[in-house]
Structures are given as structure tokens and as C-alpha cells.
Design a protein around this motif. Structure first.
Motif, PDB file in Angstrom:
ATOM      1  N   GLU A 104      -2.555  -5.565   0.619  1.00 38.38           N
ATOM      2  CA  GLU A 104      -1.715  -5.350   2.356  1.00 38.38           C
ATOM      3  C   GLU A 104      -1.053  -4.847   1.930  1.00 38.38           C
ATOM      4  O   GLU A 104       0.477  -3.990   2.614  1.00 38.38           O
ATOM      5  N   ASN A 105       0.079  -4.922   0.145  1.00 39.72           N
ATOM      6  CA  ASN A 105       1.558  -4.173  -0.473  1.00 39.72           C
ATOM      7  C   ASN A 105       0.607  -2.983  -0.454  1.00 39.72           C
ATOM      8  O   ASN A 105       1.920  -1.749  -0.424  1.00 39.72           O
ATOM      9  N   ASP A 108       0.553  -0.934   3.084  1.00 40.86           N
ATOM     10  CA  ASP A 108       1.878  -0.823   3.428  1.00 40.86           C
ATOM     11  C   ASP A 108       1.958  -0.113   2.906  1.00 40.86           C
ATOM     12  O   ASP A 108       3.613   0.666   3.723  1.00 40.86           O
ATOM     13  N   THR A 150      11.997  -8.810  -0.634  1.00 34.67           N
ATOM     14  CA  THR A 150      10.742  -7.499   1.068  1.00 34.67           C
ATOM     15  C   THR A 150      11.837  -6.620   1.589  1.00 34.67           C
ATOM     16  O   THR A 150      13.154  -6.702   1.375  1.00 34.67           O
ATOM     17  N   LYS A 197      10.517  -5.208   4.559  1.00 36.66           N
ATOM     18  CA  LYS A 197       9.840  -4.692   6.327  1.00 36.66           C
ATOM     19  C   LYS A 197       9.981  -5.652   6.425  1.00 36.66           C
ATOM     20  O   LYS A 197       9.512  -5.792   7.548  1.00 36.66           O
ATOM     21  N   SER A 257       4.407  -4.197   9.907  1.00 38.89           N
ATOM     22  CA  SER A 257       3.329  -4.453   7.952  1.00 38.89           C
ATOM     23  C   SER A 257       2.932  -5.421   8.547  1.00 38.89           C
ATOM     24  O   SER A 257       2.881  -6.423   8.965  1.00 38.89           O
ATOM     25  N   PHE A 274       5.404  -9.197   4.675  1.00 43.70           N
ATOM     26  CA  PHE A 274       6.619  -9.489   4.662  1.00 43.70           C
ATOM     27  C   PHE A 274       7.800 -10.648   4.702  1.00 43.70           C
ATOM     28  O   PHE A 274       9.230 -10.691   4.733  1.00 43.70           O
ATOM     29  N   ARG A 306      -3.906  -6.039  11.980  1.00 39.34           N
ATOM     30  CA  ARG A 306      -3.409  -6.647  10.707  1.00 39.34           C
ATOM     31  C   ARG A 306      -5.087  -7.672  11.013  1.00 39.34           C
ATOM     32  O   ARG A 306      -5.142  -8.690  12.381  1.00 39.34           O
TER      33      ARG A 306
END
Length: 641
Positions: free
Chosen positions: A32-33, A36, A77, A79, A89, A92, A256
Motif C-alpha cells: 500500500e505504501n 500510494d 503520515t 495522506k 489513499s 492513512f 482498495r
């Protein structure tokens, strides 16, 4: 013991219990990071099922030197500029990296866009060292070693290396479907190498087929629908293209990957009378809506979501899939044809396969899920009526208050010759429906063969219809096909108008909680259309005045309690409709043409024409395929031409 302030390291370990459940959770957070950060190429390497090593490398924007130490601190964060109501995103919460660093040895190396060099920080036992210079040309590399070294008790609850590696593969595949333009590579000594190349923007099925299987593209129907600013897209497999579990069901909300039980229930409900019990559809569905209308901050793992209007989303999924299947027309699975080709091919003698179980009705209420096969949703008794039970009063079409068919459709004939075999005495006359204008003997053969199911040529074993099309052959199960036609006509008649009800001499009083009684009272108008009339009887009770006539004598008290549970769980009560549909399916099964009945050419062609215009005719009420198609090329291949 006095109240004390916990230290940061212990707080991180407690948080890690929710965020880092297993090695696959670590991979999910790191992916996910990377996504993003705008990565276009992601490499994942694992060892020991992810317990020994997890390394994720991407070519994204990177992290500046002065932000590296913040990146591994809790609740830091970049985000959440729009707040929790505008989450755009995947990540978060700012918990992943510090949680991982509290239970493993973590190193984070990154080179930000425009930077001349890369830097690295290392986290072990809650202590952060760095930043220090590192060798990296672009993007970010996160390395996690010795997962759960600081909490060895957690290692005892992990599965084998192979099982953990398989869970990581599933996480990568689910992320890959959501981002088809990204190249994913998964490798390591504990697995075979997996490479998912970036797919072309104009080929949405390419990445899904890479994940689900190459057969999916030939057996999928495109889904696209919108309702009140909620947009649904994706692909759903044909009813005959099913699986033994729900692992091939992929759901995405605003990009997602999620595993929401309401979405699983909606998908299973869309296939409720098109698929056999214990089988699961294959689908990849994408829901897009205003971020303010969905809450993704339900759990630190971010796999669950809550919709502001779940019934809107559920209705959209069920309606869109059913509409797509109806619009698609008659279409069979290519997997069935492949199986038939394999049986035609020379090979060792096969043991006879176990005959499919007799249809015992649809499970009312929530559908089965893969976590507990052959049980009702959530392992609860949400579905109150056992499918094998039948009304105590037999349904008599001739005297019933509601008669969907013409009276002659249920009368016996005395001048018909009954063939040998499995024919039954008093078999009802064959009635395929309205589409009977094309017969083999009265129309040009070329015209008849131009139809999707072609022209009937013969009847095999007094059941199977052999038809010739322009480019192949079609083998139809006559009983199964006619059963589906009768069921669809009966169901349309039943649900086309208000269903007849049967008044109870003495109303049934059902004691419930006040909340359940409120929900039933609010939904009473919808239930009355199905023949179930409910009234409020005090603060915590419901009076049942009338029940659907087609159900005969039924346990009204148990039915109402099941409906109350469904309304509390899903906001909808499907038990009544499912129960009525199961009765209609039983009638269709006994009212359709039987094996052993010799059909005339015009009867066989009438059946084929009616199948072509009936939604869901590719499977019978049991979920079995009604026909198998072989192309001319398949036949030529059998003879090596």
C-alpha cells in the motif's frame, strides 16, 4: 495496581497485534505504501514464508532524508490532508512501519525524487538509527527480518512456511488486480517466481485473467451499472464457471482491496438460483463512490468497510449481475467443453463420477461463504428453514388460489404413448413456451442453424438433444433445460403481482426485542407484497395475520424470527422470497419433461428457441450446466485433422 503511562515500545507492540497479524499483513502494508507513492514496478522477495525475510522494492517518489525518522514513528503520515472523510489513499493511519519495527528488525532506504543520494534508517527493539547514506538509485526499499523476534509467542500461532507464503501470494494478486498498470514481481527461496507484467489500459481483462486464470476471459460477463452516484464495474463469471470456494472473488472499493461480508453476500445472492449449493461464483467487482459515503477506518487492517447505505450497494450488485446475465443471452462455459473433449480423447478408463445430489431447495437468508463451506453465512442459523423440509399441505395447482399456468398445462393425457425407460405414468404434455415458430421440418435448415443453439438433429438416451450450429455442435440436457424454463416462467408469474396470502384463523404472536419489532414493522409493507402480513402488537411483539399461500402450513414464528435476524444483520429480509423461490423450483422440477420422454423434432427445436430467450438458461435450478457446445475445430482436433 496503580494506573501508569505505557512506554512507546510497549504501545507499538500492542498496536502491532492488530496491524501485523501474519507475514502477509506486512506485505499488504508495504504494498500500500509503494502504490500510494506512485510506483510502477514493485519487487517482493520473501524467505521462510515471510517470517525470515520480507523485502519490498519500488520505483515510487521516495521519502526525503529529513522525513525518514518520522516515517517510522507512530501516527505520522502524509495522506490525511483531506481528513477521514476524504481518504483518497490506501494507507492513512501512520501505524504500519512503527508496528512492524516493534516486532521485527526493520530497515527503510529511500531516495526521494530529485535527490542526489539515498539514505537509510534502521529500527530494532523500538530504537531508530539513522539516517545514514545508502546505495539506491530510485524509489524505496523496505526490508523486514526476523518477524516477531520480540514476541516469540506469536510465532507459535503462525502456519507453515508454505501456507504463509501462499497467503502472501494472495495479497499480491489482489493488489495486482486493482492496479493493472503496475508490474509486480514476487520471488524468494520459499516459492516459485511470479511475475505479473503491466497490462495495457485498453485490456481490462488481461490482469484479471493473469490472476484468476486464462479461462476467465472466455467465461466472464462485463458488469457496468450506476445508481445514485455509486458506480459498479468489473467482470463476473458465468454461473456454470464456478469454484469450490470463494477465494476467486475479488472486491474493491475506490481501488482498495476489501473482504466485506455484505459484498460477499450480495454476490452470492445474485447467483442464488443459478448455481449449485456449495459452489461459488468467480468475479472481480469494483465499487466507486464518494469517499464520504464509505468508512474505511473500521479496523487497522483496513480490509473491512462500512457503507452509509449498504442496501443501495447490495441492490446495485445483485441487479447489475442479474441484468448482465440476462442481457448476455444463452452462453455456456468453455470449461464444460474442455471436459467433454478430455472424455472423448483416448485414455485410461475413468471411474464413474458420483452423481450430483438431488436439488433440495435454496438456502434462504444469507449465502454460504468459503470460511465455513456448506454452512449459512457467518456460521449462524440466519437461514431459518431447512431446504429439505416441504410444506405440510401439498401444492395443488388446480385448486390453488394462484395459478400461474394455464389449467391444461397440469392435466394428464390419455392418448399419449409412453416410451420405455424412465418415463412416468401421467407425464404432463411437453410445453416449451412461446418461442415455437421455428421447427426443423418447416423452416430452412440454414436459417435454423443460424440460431445460437442451432437445429435439433437427434435425441440421445431419451434425454439429450444433439443440435447442429453454423460452426459446431450443441449437446443439451433436455430435462435440466426445460426445468429452468418452467422455473423462470413460474417465478416471473409469482413475483409479477402480489402473491396470494392465506389468513390465519388465530394470529400468531411472536415475542421479540423492541429493536427487532421496530425493524419488522418498518419492512412490513415489503413483506405484504410477498403474502406475509405483519402488524405491531405491543412494544416487543409482532402479530402474523397472513402467510404466503404457496408455502402451505409453515412455522410463522420461526420465519418471523429469522427475518428479524436478517434485518439486524443485513438490513434486508430475503427468507420469504427465497422460500417461495424454492417452492417454485420444486414445482418446476416435477413439472418439466422427464428423462425417458421421446421428443418430436418440433418439440426439441421449440425448447432450443425458448432457451435462447430465457435468462439464466445456461444452468438448471440445481446449478448444473444445461448444454455443452463443441466447435467444429474441436471436433477436427479429435480426429487430428
Amino acid at each position: 495496581m496503580p494506573i501508569v503511562q505505557l512506554d512507546e515500545f510497549l504501545i507499538d507492540q500492542i498496536a502491532a497485534g492488530e496491524v501485523v497479524e501474519r507475514p502477509a499483513s506486512v506485505v499488504k502494508e508495504l504494498l500500500e505504501n509503494a502504490l500510494d507513492a506512485g510506483a510502477r514496478r514493485i519487487q517482493i522477495a520473501t524467505a521462510g514464508g515471510g517470517k525470515t525475510l520480507i523485502r519490498v522494492t519500488d520505483d515510487g517518489r521516495g521519502v526525503p532524508k529529513d522525513e525518514l525518522r518520522l516515517a517510522v514513528k507512530r501516527h505520522c503520515t502524509s495522506k490525511l490532508a483531506g481528513g477521514l472523510d476524504k481518504i483518497m489513499s490506501l494507507g492513512f493511519r501512520g501505524e504500519a512501519l512503527p508496528s512492524i519495527g516493534s516486532v521485527a528488525r526493520l530497515s527503510l532506504a529511500s531516495r526521494a525524487e530529485g535527490a542526489s543520494e539515498a539514505f537509510e534508517v534502521k529500527v530494532e527493539a523500538g530504537r531508530c538509527d539513522g539516517p545514514m547514506p545508502a546505495g539506491l538509485s530510485k524509489g524505496t526499499t523496505v526490508e523486514v527480518r526476523d518477524l516477531f523476534q520480540s514476541v516469540p509467542a506469536r510465532l507459535k500461532f503462525l502456519k507453515s512456511d508454505r501456507a504463509e507464503a501462499s497467503a502472501i501470494t494472495d495479497i499480491v494478486r489482489r493488489s495486482a488486480i486493482a492496479f493493472p498498470g503496475v508490474r509486480f514481481e514476487l520471488s524468494g527461496p520459499d516459492r516459485s517466481r511470479l511475475v505479473l507484467e503491466a497490462a495495457a489500459p485498453d485490456d481490462p481483462l488481461a490482469r484479471i485473467s493473469d490472476v484468476v486464470g486464462k479461462d476467465f476471459a472466455d467465461n466472464a460477463v462485463a458488469i457496468e451499472a450506476v445508481r445514485e452516484d455509486v458506480y459498479l464495474s468489473g467482470f463476473a463469471g458465468l454461473p456454470s464457471f464456478d469454484r469450490g470456494n470463494s477465494l476467486a472473488q475479488y472486491f474493491y472499493v475506490n481501488g482498495r482491496p476489501v473482504r466485506d461480508w455484505m459484498l460477499v453476500s450480495a454476490l452470492q445472492g445474485a447467483y442464488s438460483d443459478m448455481m449449485a449449493k456449495g459452489r461459488y461464483p468467480v468475479a472481480a467487482l469494483f465499487v466507486e463512490l464518494d469517499p464520504a459515503l464509505v468508512d474505511v477506518n473500521v479496523h487497522p487492517a483496513k480490509a473491512d468497510v462500512r457503507f452509509r447505505d449498504p442496501q443501495l450497494v447490495r441492490g446495485l450488485i445483485v441487479g447489475a449481475i442479474r441484468e448482465a446475465m440476462a442481457t448476455e443471452g444463452v452462453r455456456g462455459s468453455t470449461v464444460a467443453a474442455s471436459g467433454l473433449m478430455a472424455r472423448f480423447s483416448a485414455g485410461p478408463k475413468r471411474e464413474p463420477q458420483e452423481q450430483a445430489g438431488r436439488f433440495d431447495g435454496f438456502s434462504p437468508g444469507a449465502p454460504d461463504i468459503a470460511m465455513k463451506p456448506r454452512q449459512s453465512f457467518g456460521a449462524s442459523n440466519l437461514a431459518g428453514y431447512e431446504a429439505t423440509k416441504r410444506p405440510m399441505t401439498p401444492f395443488d395447482p388446480a385448486s390453488a388460489a394462484y395459478r400461474p399456468f394455464e389449467a391444461g398445462a397440469f392435466t394428464e393425457t390419455t392418448d399419449r404413448q409412453v416410451s420405455s425407460g424412465f418415463a412416468e405414468d401421467g407425464q404432463t404434455p411437453f410445453d416449451a413456451g412461446l418461442a415455437t415458430e421455428v421447427f426443423a421440418g418447416t423452416a430452412d435448415a440454414a436459417v435454423v442453424k443460424s440460431y445460437p443453439l442451432g437445429a435439433a438433429k437427434a435425441q440421445l438416451f431419451e434425454n439429450f438433444i444433439l443440435a447442429e450450429t453454423k460452426d459446431g455442435l450443441v449437446l443439451v440436457d433436455g430435462h435440466a433445460a426445460h426445468e429452468r424454463l418452467v422455473y423462470e416462467r413460474l417465478k416471473a408469474a409469482l413475483h409479477g403481482t402480489q402473491i396470494a396470502s392465506q389468513m390465519l384463523l388465530i394470529p400468531e404472536i411472536v415475542d421479540l426485542s423492541e429493536g427487532d419489532a421496530d425493524r419488522l414493522a418498518e419492512a412490513s409493507e415489503a413483506f405484504s407484497v410477498l403474502g406475509l402480513h405483519l402488524e405491531r402488537f405491543g412494544p416487543g411483539a409482532i402479530a402474523v395475520r397472513e402467510t404466503p399461500a404457496i408455502l402451505g402450513q409453515c412455522d410463522a414464528k420461526r420465519l418471523v424470527k429469522d427475518l428479524a435476524e436478517e434485518l439486524a444483520e443485513f438490513g434486508t429480509g430475503d427468507s420469504v422470497r427465497s422460500r417461495i423461490d424454492s417452492v417454485a423450483a420444486t414445482i418446476a422440477c416435477h413439472g418439466s419433461v422427464r428423462t425417458g420422454r421421446r421428443l418430436k423434432p418440433e418439440e426439441m427445436n421449440a425448447l432450443l428457441r425458448e432457451m435462447e430467450v430465457t435468462p439464466g438458461s445456461g444452468t438448471c435450478n440445481h446449478g448444473r450446466p444445461t448444454f455443452i457446445e463443441l466447435k467444429r475445430a474441436d471436433l477436427e482436433a479429435l480426429f487430428k485433422r
